[in-house]
Design a protein around this motif. Structure first.
Motif, PDB file in Angstrom:
ATOM      1  N   UNK A   8       0.877  -1.174   0.000  1.00 56.40           N
ATOM      2  CA  UNK A   8       0.000   0.000   0.000  1.00 56.40           C
ATOM      3  C   UNK A   8       0.910   1.218   0.000  1.00 56.40           C
ATOM      4  N   UNK A   9       1.010   1.845  -1.158  1.00 58.94           N
ATOM      5  CA  UNK A   9       1.989   2.917  -1.316  1.00 58.94           C
ATOM      6  C   UNK A   9       1.305   4.194  -1.782  1.00 58.94           C
ATOM      7  N   UNK A  10       1.460   5.248  -1.020  1.00 62.59           N
ATOM      8  CA  UNK A  10       1.019   6.573  -1.435  1.00 62.59           C
ATOM      9  C   UNK A  10       2.175   7.509  -1.147  1.00 62.59           C
ATOM     10  N   UNK A  11       2.904   7.903  -2.184  1.00 64.15           N
ATOM     11  CA  UNK A  11       4.078   8.748  -1.941  1.00 64.15           C
ATOM     12  C   UNK A  11       4.139   9.907  -2.927  1.00 64.15           C
ATOM     13  N   UNK A  34      11.014   2.613  -5.714  1.00 68.89           N
ATOM     14  CA  UNK A  34      11.678   1.483  -5.032  1.00 68.89           C
ATOM     15  C   UNK A  34      12.574   1.985  -3.908  1.00 68.89           C
ATOM     16  N   UNK A  35      13.329   3.061  -4.198  1.00 65.88           N
ATOM     17  CA  UNK A  35      14.226   3.613  -3.178  1.00 65.88           C
ATOM     18  C   UNK A  35      13.447   4.107  -1.959  1.00 65.88           C
ATOM     19  N   UNK A  36      12.253   4.664  -2.202  1.00 63.33           N
ATOM     20  CA  UNK A  36      11.447   5.135  -1.080  1.00 63.33           C
ATOM     21  C   UNK A  36      10.936   3.956  -0.253  1.00 63.33           C
ATOM     22  N   UNK A  37      10.568   2.869  -0.928  1.00 64.23           N
ATOM     23  CA  UNK A  37      10.078   1.689  -0.200  1.00 64.23           C
ATOM     24  C   UNK A  37      11.230   1.072   0.613  1.00 64.23           C
ATOM     25  N   UNK A  47       3.516  11.034   2.475  1.00 57.72           N
ATOM     26  CA  UNK A  47       2.905   9.791   2.036  1.00 57.72           C
ATOM     27  C   UNK A  47       2.967   8.712   3.092  1.00 57.72           C
ATOM     28  N   UNK A  48       2.698   7.491   2.621  1.00 57.03           N
ATOM     29  CA  UNK A  48       2.552   6.367   3.520  1.00 57.03           C
ATOM     30  C   UNK A  48       3.011   5.119   2.773  1.00 57.03           C
ATOM     31  N   UNK A  49       3.825   4.309   3.403  1.00 55.08           N
ATOM     32  CA  UNK A  49       4.251   3.054   2.778  1.00 55.08           C
ATOM     33  C   UNK A  49       3.982   1.918   3.757  1.00 55.08           C
ATOM     34  N   UNK A  50       3.089   1.007   3.346  1.00 58.37           N
ATOM     35  CA  UNK A  50       2.778  -0.152   4.182  1.00 58.37           C
ATOM     36  C   UNK A  50       3.043  -1.395   3.339  1.00 58.37           C
ATOM     37  N   UNK A  51       3.866  -2.310   3.869  1.00 52.87           N
ATOM     38  CA  UNK A  51       4.132  -3.549   3.125  1.00 52.87           C
ATOM     39  C   UNK A  51       3.785  -4.738   4.014  1.00 52.87           C
ATOM     40  N   UNK A  52       2.937  -5.605   3.509  1.00 57.76           N
ATOM     41  CA  UNK A  52       2.523  -6.796   4.267  1.00 57.76           C
ATOM     42  C   UNK A  52       1.934  -6.436   5.617  1.00 57.76           C
ATOM     43  N   UNK A  53       1.218  -5.318   5.661  1.00 59.84           N
ATOM     44  CA  UNK A  53       0.564  -4.904   6.897  1.00 59.84           C
ATOM     45  C   UNK A  53       1.463  -4.128   7.846  1.00 59.84           C
ATOM     46  N   UNK A  54       2.760  -4.044   7.519  1.00 60.70           N
ATOM     47  CA  UNK A  54       3.664  -3.304   8.413  1.00 60.70           C
ATOM     48  C   UNK A  54       3.965  -1.911   7.856  1.00 60.70           C
ATOM     49  N   UNK A  58       6.035   1.073   7.067  1.00 63.04           N
ATOM     50  CA  UNK A  58       7.465   1.377   6.960  1.00 63.04           C
ATOM     51  C   UNK A  58       7.708   2.878   7.002  1.00 63.04           C
ATOM     52  N   UNK A  59       6.731   3.620   6.466  1.00 66.70           N
ATOM     53  CA  UNK A  59       6.858   5.075   6.473  1.00 66.70           C
ATOM     54  C   UNK A  59       5.465   5.671   6.600  1.00 66.70           C
ATOM     55  N   UNK A  60       5.340   6.683   7.409  1.00 66.54           N
ATOM     56  CA  UNK A  60       4.044   7.335   7.579  1.00 66.54           C
ATOM     57  C   UNK A  60       4.154   8.355   8.681  1.00 66.54           C
ATOM     58  N   UNK A  61       3.014   8.812   9.163  1.00 67.36           N
ATOM     59  CA  UNK A  61       3.043   9.842  10.202  1.00 67.36           C
ATOM     60  C   UNK A  61       3.835   9.335  11.411  1.00 67.36           C
ATOM     61  N   UNK A  62       4.934   9.996  11.684  1.00 65.15           N
ATOM     62  CA  UNK A  62       5.742   9.638  12.855  1.00 65.15           C
ATOM     63  C   UNK A  62       6.498   8.327  12.730  1.00 65.15           C
ATOM     64  N   UNK A  63       6.430   7.687  11.569  1.00 66.10           N
ATOM     65  CA  UNK A  63       7.128   6.404  11.385  1.00 66.10           C
ATOM     66  C   UNK A  63       8.098   6.513  10.216  1.00 66.10           C
ATOM     67  N   UNK A  64       9.342   6.115  10.429  1.00 64.07           N
ATOM     68  CA  UNK A  64      10.311   6.023   9.341  1.00 64.07           C
ATOM     69  C   UNK A  64      11.307   4.922   9.732  1.00 64.07           C
ATOM     70  N   UNK A  65      10.953   3.695   9.391  1.00 64.91           N
ATOM     71  CA  UNK A  65      11.757   2.533   9.802  1.00 64.91           C
ATOM     72  C   UNK A  65      13.137   2.617   9.147  1.00 64.91           C
ATOM     73  N   UNK A  66      14.235   2.436   9.928  1.00 66.51           N
ATOM     74  CA  UNK A  66      15.579   2.483   9.338  1.00 66.51           C
ATOM     75  C   UNK A  66      15.746   1.427   8.228  1.00 66.51           C
ATOM     76  N   UNK A  67      16.573   1.753   7.244  1.00 62.04           N
ATOM     77  CA  UNK A  67      16.776   0.884   6.075  1.00 62.04           C
ATOM     78  C   UNK A  67      17.008  -0.566   6.484  1.00 62.04           C
ATOM     79  N   UNK A  68      17.930  -0.760   7.451  1.00 60.51           N
ATOM     80  CA  UNK A  68      18.349  -2.124   7.766  1.00 60.51           C
ATOM     81  C   UNK A  68      17.254  -2.929   8.470  1.00 60.51           C
ATOM     82  N   UNK A  69      16.178  -2.267   8.897  1.00 60.65           N
ATOM     83  CA  UNK A  69      15.113  -3.033   9.568  1.00 60.65           C
ATOM     84  C   UNK A  69      13.877  -3.195   8.698  1.00 60.65           C
ATOM     85  N   UNK A  70      13.974  -2.769   7.418  1.00 56.61           N
ATOM     86  CA  UNK A  70      12.782  -2.869   6.565  1.00 56.61           C
ATOM     87  C   UNK A  70      12.615  -4.250   5.935  1.00 56.61           C
TER      88      UNK A  70
END
Lengths: 200, 229
Positions: free
Chosen positions: A4-7, A41-44, A53-60, A62-74
């Motif tokens: 689910x990608x809106x960027x 792809x780089x944003x995901x 925007x908002x990036x959700x993969x498999x229900x998790x 990864x990026x959104x309001x107050x969320x920006x998961x570090x690269x190595x944990x995505x």
């Protein structure tokens, strides 16, 4: 839903924007070059930060309001357009770079046809071999999903077929969600469970 | 064959140059990494200070070191009071002078090498689950090794050739601070010292040449070999 990608992101003169929701299988991002497919792809993967925007993969998320998961944990298995193998490590060390200790490399080297390359150095590999090693390295890092950037570009017909079969195996047997970028309609048709077209 | 006196000079020079290079190496690498990778306020100032010994007359650098490490200096005072250590007129002082003079050359070589490390490889490593620390130890550092070695050799060569800052800072004490250039200078001040000056000069040229060739070979190795497919 797998992706689910809106960027939205402004890169110089270009506005990259995408809104998509995609289920299982392989989702192909299709469109002319320069439209920002790789940027998506780089944003995901977390290598590029969206303006919003908002990036959700498999229900998790990864990026959104107050969320920006570090690269190595995505847990993104990213196969770049250039193989980006580590030049100072042999193929085996490249394959296991992101893998858990004691992992069995033959689980991927078999279907990718790279069993014989394990002790070679990256500089001695052909383009197709390097690409397949890069795919194997991404798979062995225990990814939650795969990002493939033009995985078949600059390969001759026979090599394309080998890599294509590898990707189909990942899609159908390993059932990993795939987000793949291409500008080749034939590739898009064959690999894509669905095709998302990006336009200027 | 060199005389016992000449051997003392050569061994002392190698000791001073070796210690100066080894101690300066990690400092130079840290500075090179900082300048190559981190954008921080005052970066230009740090860069200017690091490169200053390249352009300031060595005598001035030596005098500044003398003020800093002297008994009343900001570094020399505490060293003497707390640890009873003084580097004045000692080979350790000569090594400090050599290290300070070699620092800019070492930083420059290492910085170019770090800047040449492909960031795309580091990004690939991040996507494979490696945090910034692991990326540094497994990619940035090993891929900069040719530049680190080239910088070290260059620093060593510069160290054994150091004259102006050394003689100003720790004087010209036989067996303690009289390295190759100082010994050659001393011989030239003496009647009949020419023959020894010539022999020491020949040794000095040989050492410097060997170091330069080694540095060049390492730099060339850095240029090829490591390519991204």
């Amino acid at each position: 839903m797998s992706f689910e990608i809106t960027v939205a992101k402004r890169l110089g003169e270009i506005d990259v924007a995408l809104e998509m929701v995609a289920g299982d299988g392989a989702t192909v991002l299709f469109g002319p070059s320069g439209v920002g497919k790789t940027s998506v792809l780089n944003m995901v993967a977390g290598l590029l930060r969206p303006d919003r925007g908002r990036i959700v993969v498999g229900g998790e998320m990864l990026f959104g309001t107050g969320v920006d998961v570090p690269i190595e944990r995505r847990r993104a298995g990213y196969v770049f357009q250039e193989a980006r193998l580590f030049p100072h490590q042999c193929v085996r060390a490249n394959l296991t770079y992101g893998a858990a200790a004691g992992v069995d490399v033959t689980t991927v080297t078999g279907f990718l046809g790279i069993d014989d390359l394990l002790d070679r150095w990256p500089r001695s590999l052909s383009g197709g071999e390097a690409r397949r090693v890069a795919i194997g390295r991404a798979l062995l890092s225990d990814p939650a999903f795969l990002l493939l950037d033009e995985p078949l570009s600059s390969l001759d017909r026979a090599r394309r077929e080998e890599v294509m079969r590898g990707i189909e195996h990942i899609r159908d047997v390993l059932t990993l969600p795939i987000l793949m970028v291409t500008h080749d309609p034939e590739e898009a048709e064959r690999i894509g469970t669905r095709i998302v077209t990006m336009a200027r | 064959m060199p005389s016992a006196e000449e051997w003392t000079v050569v061994v002392l020079s190698l000791k001073v140059g070796g210690v100066a290079m080894m101690v300066t190496l990690p400092i130079a690498f840290a500075l090179a990494w900082l300048l190559a990778r981190v954008r921080f306020p005052g970066r230009l100032l740090v860069e200017a200070i690091v490169y200053l010994p390249l352009v300031v007359p060595p005598v001035v650098t030596g005098w500044v070191l003398l003020l800093a490490f002297g008994p009343a200096g900001p570094i020399g005072g505490p060293l003497e009071r707390w640890f009873g250590i003084s580097v004045l007129f000692r080979w350790t002082g000569a090594a400090i002078a050599a290290g300070v003079m070699a620092l800019p050359l070492m930083v420059r070589a290492m910085r170019l090498s770090i800047e040449a490390v492909d960031r795309r490889l580091e990004n690939a490593a991040r996507t494979l689950g490696a945090g910034p620390g692991r990326v540094f130890w497994t990619l940035t550092l090993p891929l900069s090794v040719p530049g680190i070695l080239a910088g070290a050799v260059l620093g060593f060569a510069r160290s054994i050739g150091e004259f102006g800052a050394t003689i100003t800072f720790v004087s010209n004490v036989p067996g303690e601070t009289r390295t190759l250039p100082l010994a050659i200078y001393s011989m030239l001040q003496q009647p009949n010292g020419d023959a020894m000056a010539l022999r020491l000069s020949a040794i000095s040229v040989t050492l410097s040449l060997a170091a330069l060739v080694a540095s060049e070979l390492l730099a060339r190795r850095a240029g090829r070999g490591f390519h991204v497919l």
